[in-house]
Design an enzyme around this catalytic site. Structure first.
Site, PDB file in Angstrom:
ATOM      1  N   CYS A 156     145.457 -27.041  92.601  1.00 61.56           N
ATOM      2  CA  CYS A 156     143.950 -26.382  92.479  1.00 61.56           C
ATOM      3  C   CYS A 156     143.036 -27.536  92.664  1.00 61.56           C
ATOM      4  O   CYS A 156     143.280 -28.583  92.102  1.00 61.56           O
ATOM      5  CB  CYS A 156     143.962 -25.880  90.960  1.00 61.56           C
ATOM      6  SG  CYS A 156     142.108 -25.333  90.541  1.00 61.56           S
ATOM      7  N   HIS A 162     134.332 -20.829  87.930  1.00 58.90           N
ATOM      8  CA  HIS A 162     133.375 -21.801  88.131  1.00 58.90           C
ATOM      9  C   HIS A 162     131.973 -21.143  88.129  1.00 58.90           C
ATOM     10  O   HIS A 162     131.941 -19.892  88.590  1.00 58.90           O
ATOM     11  CB  HIS A 162     133.289 -22.651  89.456  1.00 58.90           C
ATOM     12  CG  HIS A 162     133.725 -21.843  90.656  1.00 58.90           C
ATOM     13  ND1 HIS A 162     134.846 -21.217  91.000  1.00 58.90           N
ATOM     14  CD2 HIS A 162     132.909 -21.297  91.777  1.00 58.90           C
ATOM     15  CE1 HIS A 162     134.868 -20.583  92.016  1.00 58.90           C
ATOM     16  NE2 HIS A 162     133.732 -20.427  92.225  1.00 58.90           N
ATOM     17  N   HIS A 171     128.265 -21.018  89.525  1.00 54.96           N
ATOM     18  CA  HIS A 171     127.433 -21.372  90.365  1.00 54.96           C
ATOM     19  C   HIS A 171     126.068 -21.420  89.725  1.00 54.96           C
ATOM     20  O   HIS A 171     125.528 -20.817  89.245  1.00 54.96           O
ATOM     21  CB  HIS A 171     127.169 -20.648  91.858  1.00 54.96           C
ATOM     22  CG  HIS A 171     128.195 -20.645  92.299  1.00 54.96           C
ATOM     23  ND1 HIS A 171     128.564 -21.449  93.763  1.00 54.96           N
ATOM     24  CD2 HIS A 171     129.422 -19.885  92.382  1.00 54.96           C
ATOM     25  CE1 HIS A 171     129.735 -21.041  94.265  1.00 54.96           C
ATOM     26  NE2 HIS A 171     130.106 -20.059  93.461  1.00 54.96           N
TER      27      HIS A 171
HETATM   28  P1  5GP Z   1     133.467 -19.421  95.336  1.00 51.19           P
HETATM   29  O1  5GP Z   1     133.260 -18.956  96.731  1.00 51.19           O
HETATM   30  O2  5GP Z   1     134.883 -19.296  94.747  1.00 51.19           O
HETATM   31  O3  5GP Z   1     132.401 -18.495  94.291  1.00 51.19           O
HETATM   32  O4  5GP Z   1     132.587 -20.806  95.429  1.00 51.19           O
HETATM   33  C1  5GP Z   1     133.456 -21.933  95.529  1.00 51.19           C
HETATM   34  C2  5GP Z   1     132.433 -22.799  95.878  1.00 51.19           C
HETATM   35  O5  5GP Z   1     133.245 -24.215  96.086  1.00 51.19           O
HETATM   36  C3  5GP Z   1     131.893 -22.867  97.226  1.00 51.19           C
HETATM   37  O6  5GP Z   1     130.602 -22.727  97.166  1.00 51.19           O
HETATM   38  C4  5GP Z   1     132.392 -24.284  98.044  1.00 51.19           C
HETATM   39  O7  5GP Z   1     131.307 -24.817  98.776  1.00 51.19           O
HETATM   40  C5  5GP Z   1     132.596 -25.130  96.941  1.00 51.19           C
HETATM   41  N1  5GP Z   1     133.957 -26.014  97.167  1.00 51.19           N
HETATM   42  C6  5GP Z   1     134.927 -25.767  97.549  1.00 51.19           C
HETATM   43  N2  5GP Z   1     135.953 -27.051  97.636  1.00 51.19           N
HETATM   44  C7  5GP Z   1     134.845 -27.907  97.146  1.00 51.19           C
HETATM   45  C8  5GP Z   1     135.128 -29.419  97.036  1.00 51.19           C
HETATM   46  O8  5GP Z   1     136.367 -29.824  97.024  1.00 51.19           O
HETATM   47  N3  5GP Z   1     134.224 -30.045  96.420  1.00 51.19           N
HETATM   48  C9  5GP Z   1     132.987 -29.329  96.139  1.00 51.19           C
HETATM   49  N4  5GP Z   1     132.056 -30.237  95.526  1.00 51.19           N
HETATM   50  N5  5GP Z   1     132.732 -28.241  96.196  1.00 51.19           N
HETATM   51  C10 5GP Z   1     133.940 -27.347  96.641  1.00 51.19           C
HETATM   52 ZN    ZN Z   2     142.302 -25.474  88.327  1.00 53.52          ZN
END
Ligand code: 5GP
Ligand code: ZN
Length: 117
Positions: free
Chosen positions: A6, A100, A102
């Site tokens: 992860c 997570h 946002h």
């Molecule tokens: P989701 O699409 O799961 O709601 O959001 C995942 C977020 O994690 C995306 O906005 C993506 O840009 C961010 N993200 C993915 N991998 C990384 C990483 O390695 N570092 C950081 N800082 N953000 C990440």
């Molecule tokens: Zn995790």
């Protein structure tokens, strides 16, 4: 429990770099790698849970949500406003399977637009 595959567990552990804006024993907040807004911060618990509907202990869940205000202050958007989103599962395009939140802000957003990308 740490999930070795992860990416957010690795960020929580400090094994891969991230631009952290807040950290304590329970949570870490860091800037999204691909920001959608001038302010785009992710808040995660250090423990691994799959998503916001996972079996997260009450204290951890409360701490996670309390950190929203802390991040809003740290990022200077408490007064101007911000939006929080927790994409959950396939239909919502959750792309990282570690819960997570946002925190988005720093410019006006569409009224009621539920989409992030
Ligand atoms: P989701 O699409 O799961 O709601 O959001 C995942 C977020 O994690 C995306 O906005 C993506 O840009 C961010 N993200 C993915 N991998 C990384 C990483 O390695 N570092 C950081 N800082 N953000 C990440
Ligand atoms: Zn995790």
């Amino acid at each position: 429990m740490k999930d070795n595959d992860c990416i957010f567990c690795k960020i929580a552990a400090g094994d891969i770099p991230a631009t952290k804006v807040y950290e304590d024993d329970v949570v870490v907040a860091f800037k999204d790698l691909n920001p959608m807004m001038p302010v785009h911060t992710l808040i995660i618990p250090k423990e691994h849970y799959d998503n916001i509907a996972d079996d997260i202990p009450d204290a951890t869940l409360a701490h996670l949500m309390r950190t929203v205000g802390t991040v809003a202050d740290a990022q200077g958007v408490r007064e101007t406003g911000f939006r929080i989103i927790a994409n959950t599962g396939a239909d919502a395009c959750q792309s990282v399977g570690h819960v997570h939140i946002h925190v988005l802000g720093g410019a006006p957003m569409n009224d009621g637009d539920p989409s992030l990308s």
